[in-house]
Each structure stands twice: as C-alpha cells, then as structure tokens.
Design a protein around this motif. Structure first.
Motif, PDB file in Angstrom:
ATOM      1  N   LEU A  81       0.832  -1.213   0.000  1.00 29.62           N
ATOM      2  CA  LEU A  81       0.000   0.000   0.000  1.00 29.62           C
ATOM      3  C   LEU A  81       0.864   1.259   0.000  1.00 29.62           C
ATOM      4  O   LEU A  81       0.484   2.269  -0.593  1.00 29.62           O
ATOM      5  CB  LEU A  81      -0.912   0.027   1.228  1.00 29.62           C
ATOM      6  N   LEU A  82       2.027   1.178   0.670  1.00 28.46           N
ATOM      7  CA  LEU A  82       2.854   2.379   0.792  1.00 28.46           C
ATOM      8  C   LEU A  82       3.767   2.596  -0.412  1.00 28.46           C
ATOM      9  O   LEU A  82       4.309   3.666  -0.593  1.00 28.46           O
ATOM     10  CB  LEU A  82       3.715   2.295   2.061  1.00 28.46           C
ATOM     11  N   ARG A  83       3.949   1.539  -1.211  1.00 28.48           N
ATOM     12  CA  ARG A  83       4.779   1.713  -2.408  1.00 28.48           C
ATOM     13  C   ARG A  83       4.181   2.781  -3.298  1.00 28.48           C
ATOM     14  O   ARG A  83       2.973   2.773  -3.515  1.00 28.48           O
ATOM     15  CB  ARG A  83       4.752   0.419  -3.227  1.00 28.48           C
ATOM     16  N   PRO A  84       5.010   3.660  -3.881  1.00 27.50           N
ATOM     17  CA  PRO A  84       4.425   4.628  -4.801  1.00 27.50           C
ATOM     18  C   PRO A  84       3.826   3.855  -5.972  1.00 27.50           C
ATOM     19  O   PRO A  84       4.502   3.057  -6.598  1.00 27.50           O
ATOM     20  CB  PRO A  84       5.624   5.465  -5.248  1.00 27.50           C
ATOM     21  N   SER A  85       2.567   4.036  -6.211  1.00 27.26           N
ATOM     22  CA  SER A  85       1.940   3.245  -7.261  1.00 27.26           C
ATOM     23  C   SER A  85       2.366   3.801  -8.615  1.00 27.26           C
ATOM     24  O   SER A  85       2.464   5.010  -8.801  1.00 27.26           O
ATOM     25  CB  SER A  85       0.428   3.297  -7.125  1.00 27.26           C
ATOM     26  N   ALA A  86       2.652   2.885  -9.555  1.00 32.75           N
ATOM     27  CA  ALA A  86       3.064   3.314 -10.885  1.00 32.75           C
ATOM     28  C   ALA A  86       1.873   3.935 -11.587  1.00 32.75           C
ATOM     29  O   ALA A  86       0.863   3.283 -11.802  1.00 32.75           O
ATOM     30  CB  ALA A  86       3.598   2.122 -11.653  1.00 32.75           C
ATOM     31  N   THR A  87       1.998   5.202 -11.889  1.00 28.15           N
ATOM     32  CA  THR A  87       0.912   5.861 -12.594  1.00 28.15           C
ATOM     33  C   THR A  87       0.944   5.396 -14.050  1.00 28.15           C
ATOM     34  O   THR A  87       1.996   5.061 -14.563  1.00 28.15           O
ATOM     35  CB  THR A  87       1.090   7.387 -12.539  1.00 28.15           C
ATOM     36  N   PRO A  88      -0.196   5.376 -14.724  1.00 30.36           N
ATOM     37  CA  PRO A  88      -0.189   4.949 -16.119  1.00 30.36           C
ATOM     38  C   PRO A  88       0.607   5.934 -16.967  1.00 30.36           C
ATOM     39  O   PRO A  88       0.695   7.117 -16.626  1.00 30.36           O
ATOM     40  CB  PRO A  88      -1.672   4.968 -16.500  1.00 30.36           C
ATOM     41  N   PRO A  89       1.234   5.452 -18.038  1.00 32.57           N
ATOM     42  CA  PRO A  89       2.065   6.343 -18.850  1.00 32.57           C
ATOM     43  C   PRO A  89       1.235   7.454 -19.482  1.00 32.57           C
ATOM     44  O   PRO A  89       0.094   7.227 -19.857  1.00 32.57           O
ATOM     45  CB  PRO A  89       2.650   5.422 -19.925  1.00 32.57           C
TER      46      PRO A  89
END
Ligand code: HEC
Length: 154
Positions: free
Chosen positions: A38-46
């Motif tokens: 949950l704390l990992r920066p989520s990869a935003t879509p390109p």
C-alpha cells in the motif's frame, strides 16, 4: 514410600502456545506485506504522449523506479535524494546539453559504467542491457528529443 518431590518440574511446551506464536508471526508477516504494497508509490499509467511507444513506456518504468530519486521525475535534477549527495550535482537531463555528450553511445556509456567520483552509479550489473537501452531512450524523451534509431535496435 518416599517419592522425591521436584518443586519445579520441566514444563512441556503447551502446543496451543506454539500455535498462537506461529499464528501471530504469520499475521505480522502478512500485515507487513500489505502495508508495504500500500505504501509503495503506485506506478501511474504512462502519459498519452508515450503510451503507444513500448520502448518509452518501458524506459519510464525503469526511470521512475531507479533514476527519479536523484534525477527527479522530469529529469530536472530535483529528486528527493539529489540534495544530500556528495560530489557534483545531478544536473538537468531535460536540458540536452549533457556534460558527457549527447550521442547514444555517450549516454549508454554513462548508464553502463556510471561516472567516477560522482553519485551516478553503474547500472550494468543491476538492470538488464535491454532496460539500459529503454531508459536511455527515455532520457532523450525527457530532453524533448527524438529517440535515436540505435536505441530502438534498428
Ligand atoms: C544516486 C543518485 C543517482 C541515481 C540513482 C542516478 N543518477 Fe544519473 N547522475 C547522477 C549524478 C550525480 C550525475 C552527474 C555526474 C557528473 O557530474 O558527471 C548523473 C549523471 C547522469 C547522466 C549524464 C548527464 C550528462 O550531463 O552527461 C545521465 C544520462 C544519467 N545520470 C542518467 C541516469 C539514469 C537513466 C539513471 C537511472 C537508471 C540514473 N542516472 C540514476 C546521480 C544519479
């Protein structure tokens, strides 16, 4: 008959206690994994500009994962760890007046072997050659430049 009385006989470990301890450890491990994901920066879509370019999409993933902490999300040299580094500053990748040259071979060399006496690491043993090419392409993209054909493997 006189039996000897041991006031403190060794207690066999209560199996229930063992189960509880294992259960508690398992719960903590699972909770740790959940918190971590949950704390990992989520990869935003390109962004749309590169969404149809698989090389840049791949390069962006590598860049955000490995490079942005120093070089900043847009390559401006303002990543969260850029300030604390010893040695020369990170520089601005978005300005393609690059110190070590702007030919694909120059950029690939910097990525493969790093820059001596600076915080710029060598990536050869850390990421694949394929990822190095993709992230090199992304560096050109950050500078608003056409990706050189060599990096596309043509
Ligand atoms: C720990 C911080 C750090 C990380 C992580 C890092 N760099 Fe660097 N990078 C630097 C520093 C500092 C320099 C400046 C070296 C110098 O002054 O010669 C640099 C220089 C560069 C250059 C040369 C720029 C020029 O002007 O010639 C490129 C290209 C580059 N980095 C790309 C990357 C890429 C791509 C990644 C991720 C795979 C990455 N860096 C990861 C710190 C970092």
């Amino acid at each position: 008959m006189d039996t000897e009385f041991d006031p403190d006989p060794p207690q066999p470990t209560n199996p229930n206690v063992t189960i509880w301890i294992f259960g508690a450890i398992a719960v903590l491990v699972v909770a740790g994994f959940i918190a971590f994901s949950l704390l990992r920066p989520s990869a935003t879509p390109p962004p749309a500009a590169i969404a149809n370019d698989p090389l840049l999409v791949q390069g962006r993933v590598v860049y955000l994962d490995r490079c942005a902490r120093c070089h900043g999300e847009l390559g401006k040299g303002d990543g969260p760890t850029a300030r604390g580094l010893a040695g020369p500053p990170v520089g601005d990748l978005s300005d393609s007046n690059w110190k070590h040259g702007d030919k694909p071979d120059d950029v690939l060399k910097v990525l493969r072997v790093g820059v001596r006496d600076t915080a710029m690491p060598a990536w050869t043993n850390i990421i694949s050659e394929n990822s190095i090419k993709a992230v090199a392409a992304y560096v050109y993209h950050l500078a608003g430049r056409e990706v050189p054909a060599e990096l596309r493997g043509n």
